[in-house]
Enzyme design. Sequence first.
Site, mmCIF file in Angstrom:
data_model
loop_
_atom_site.group_PDB
_atom_site.id
_atom_site.type_symbol
_atom_site.label_atom_id
_atom_site.label_comp_id
_atom_site.label_asym_id
_atom_site.label_seq_id
_atom_site.Cartn_x
_atom_site.Cartn_y
_atom_site.Cartn_z
ATOM 1 N N GLY A 13 -9.707 6.599 -0.609
ATOM 2 C CA GLY A 13 -9.835 5.193 0.004
ATOM 3 C C GLY A 13 -9.083 4.180 -0.442
ATOM 4 O O GLY A 13 -8.652 3.464 0.333
ATOM 5 N N LYS A 162 -12.382 -0.399 -14.009
ATOM 6 C CA LYS A 162 -13.277 -1.649 -14.590
ATOM 7 C C LYS A 162 -13.724 -1.382 -15.986
ATOM 8 O O LYS A 162 -15.067 -1.757 -16.263
ATOM 9 C CB LYS A 162 -14.487 -1.686 -13.530
ATOM 10 C CG LYS A 162 -15.080 -0.477 -13.250
ATOM 11 C CD LYS A 162 -16.464 -0.329 -12.467
ATOM 12 C CE LYS A 162 -16.955 0.894 -12.361
ATOM 13 N NZ LYS A 162 -18.211 1.023 -11.396
ATOM 14 N N GLY A 229 -18.429 9.446 -6.290
ATOM 15 C CA GLY A 229 -17.977 9.235 -7.695
ATOM 16 C C GLY A 229 -18.409 8.022 -8.286
ATOM 17 O O GLY A 229 -18.471 7.732 -9.596
ATOM 18 N N GLU A 233 -20.431 7.120 -11.798
ATOM 19 C CA GLU A 233 -19.849 6.004 -12.497
ATOM 20 C C GLU A 233 -20.874 5.000 -12.840
ATOM 21 O O GLU A 233 -21.009 4.552 -13.934
ATOM 22 C CB GLU A 233 -18.754 5.528 -12.197
ATOM 23 C CG GLU A 233 -18.120 4.451 -12.886
ATOM 24 C CD GLU A 233 -16.852 4.821 -13.837
ATOM 25 O OE1 GLU A 233 -16.287 5.655 -13.509
ATOM 26 O OE2 GLU A 233 -16.549 3.988 -14.520
ATOM 27 N N HIS A 237 -23.983 3.205 -16.227
ATOM 28 C CA HIS A 237 -24.426 1.962 -16.866
ATOM 29 C C HIS A 237 -25.800 1.636 -16.689
ATOM 30 O O HIS A 237 -26.301 0.575 -17.181
ATOM 31 C CB HIS A 237 -23.693 0.987 -15.926
ATOM 32 C CG HIS A 237 -22.175 0.813 -16.083
ATOM 33 N ND1 HIS A 237 -21.505 0.265 -17.069
ATOM 34 C CD2 HIS A 237 -21.187 1.295 -15.088
ATOM 35 C CE1 HIS A 237 -20.224 0.564 -16.765
ATOM 36 N NE2 HIS A 237 -20.054 1.094 -15.853
#
Lengths: 368, 368
Positions: A13, A162, A229, A233, A237
């Site tokens: 992407g 990030k 994905g 990820e 968090h």
Amino acid sequence: MDDIRFAVLGTGGIGRRTLEVAQYKDGLTPVAACDRNGVAVDHDGLDVEELLAATEGNIASGPTDDGVETDGGASRDAGGASADDAAGGATGSVKQTGDGAGIVASEQGEPTETPIDDVISESDGIDAVVLALPNLEHDFIPRVAERFAAADYEGVLVDVLKRSRVIGMLDDREETLVDAGITFVCGAGATPGVLTGAAALAAQSFVEVESVEIRWGVGLKSGYEDNRGTVREDIAHLDGYDMERARELSEAEIEALVTDRDGVLEFHDMEHADDVLLERAGICDADDVTVGGVLDVRSDKKPVTTTVRVTGRTFDGERGTNTFQLDDATSMEANVNGPALGYVKAAVRRNRTGDYGVFGPAELMPGF
Amino acid sequence: MDDIRFAVLGTGGIGRRTLEVAQYKDGLTPVAACDRNGVAVDHDGLDVEELLAATEGNIASGPTDDGVETDGGASRDAGGASADDAAGGATGSVKQTGDGAGIVASEQGEPTETPIDDVISESDGIDAVVLALPNLEHDFIPRVAERFAAADYEGVLVDVLKRSRVIGMLDDREETLVDAGITFVCGAGATPGVLTGAAALAAQSFVEVESVEIRWGVGLKSGYEDNRGTVREDIAHLDGYDMERARELSEAEIEALVTDRDGVLEFHDMEHADDVLLERAGICDADDVTVGGVLDVRSDKKPVTTTVRVTGRTFDGERGTNTFQLDDATSMEANVNGPALGYVKAAVRRNRTGDYGVFGPAELMPGF
């Protein structure tokens, strides 16, 4: 500034959109691209339309010996197939898979087992490389940077990651990067990229910044299949999860977790590189930065409006909050690739003047 | 980046605040300042506290042979005494006037009849000069730039003006500036400065910008007496007025005009440099930029919130509006001087790499 010749590692992407959006910008010529099976190089400029058609629906299906994956699934803002798809197996229906898909399906592509090395060997004619790769291991991107340094690449490397800890790993390699002549910009996408840039600008009214509050909203319905994905990820968090636990989740467990939350995942106090990057840029202490967001995998509409609020004290003793907002209609994809290319240009300017090392996006803002 | 040694021409509102705010920033050392009667130079760094105390309430009382005035009254965002006060006579009660006031009253000051030339003669030890001067004639600032060029000054000049036509006059002199090694940044204050910077950032979501709408609000009650020059300049933007007509107005006529509008002056489609500066930076066409604002000379409260709206089309076919807002609590003074010093840093970086000529603030943003 002279024309910038750039390469893209990964044609998922982010990689594909980097090529697509660059067509709208002046002074950017794509000269190389690779995915796990193939590489395309044309120092006069790649035929982007043809390459995009060939790589549509690209998917990674496991790392090669060379370590390259097809997508930047590790980014908050990745849109295409992800590294975790690779681990979990291909599930999308429109995706091309297998050895004959992706860049090798392009007229411009050549098969290769060493796509990154193939790009590195062409790097004398490359000013900047966009690392649109997944970062399954925290140190994957830093290790790719090392490989460019080992080849004495003098130029720009940009990622759109990030995670705060990656910055530290890059810092550990700063001497190596500086010796080679590499200007590495980390986190140049939507967030940290454009949002820390906005924070740096908004901070200019103040002589002391008290807090930077970054809150993002992402609606993923149409891109959920392509963004597993990213979702995985993000799960790392959530309260009670970390990267290791998130990676061990099966697809079914992720589905259950998402269903349990009616498709809406809300994040508080994320380990997001924004904090360390704003501290690096001298805007505020990392502790003063809060990052959170809401991801809705069942709606294209953003569940909250992406907003940066910078609160500080002015030289004349007032206290205020300046605000930057991205319209809900601007997709995360739009907010990743435009800024990333802007930062590429800023970084090339720095690189050409001998300014090497590791930079956050906010450090590329006007001397703030 | 190494330490930046800077000078300030003019110690009215903008000049004084430049010195004041620089104390909060890293890497900025003030080494020279002048007003119409005096000059202070210390290459180890001026004692800013002492200088600010000495120049408090400074006022211009007419141009010297050297052409230097005390204040940058021509700027939208000027706060101190203005050039038009000079023409109209001193009216403020707290102002210091006369030959013994201002920099010459400082322990660091020396009387001079050629303040600008005195600074120019020290310019080997100066990296950047903030031109906090009024621009009574459109070409005054460009002519000051020429004088620096004639002396082979290699460094940065920054103004905080806002008039489109000044940019053209600087462009006419670009070859002279480039030959000398001067990087000139025009309009580096709140607007165009920080607001065009915000527009450049906000534009990054889009591949085509349709419109940039800049609307500012300023409350002036506490600064009205000190801002008559700014008010007069603004009147030139009202329907039925131009610069020449505004300059011919008596103080009484201005009072009547302000009273007639209950203290609130509203401006539409101003000739504001934002448009040409955004076009220069490649963000959009000048015609797509609209600048307006509301000035309330009877209230400290901003009559409208200063807002930048950038509307565009994303690469994926959506249309949206990104927004940047300055808190009403941030004074125009706070929004001029922080950004101006940020742009000074960015310009010095450019200058040190041989990037000379005329730049708008948005051009100093990251390659956008």
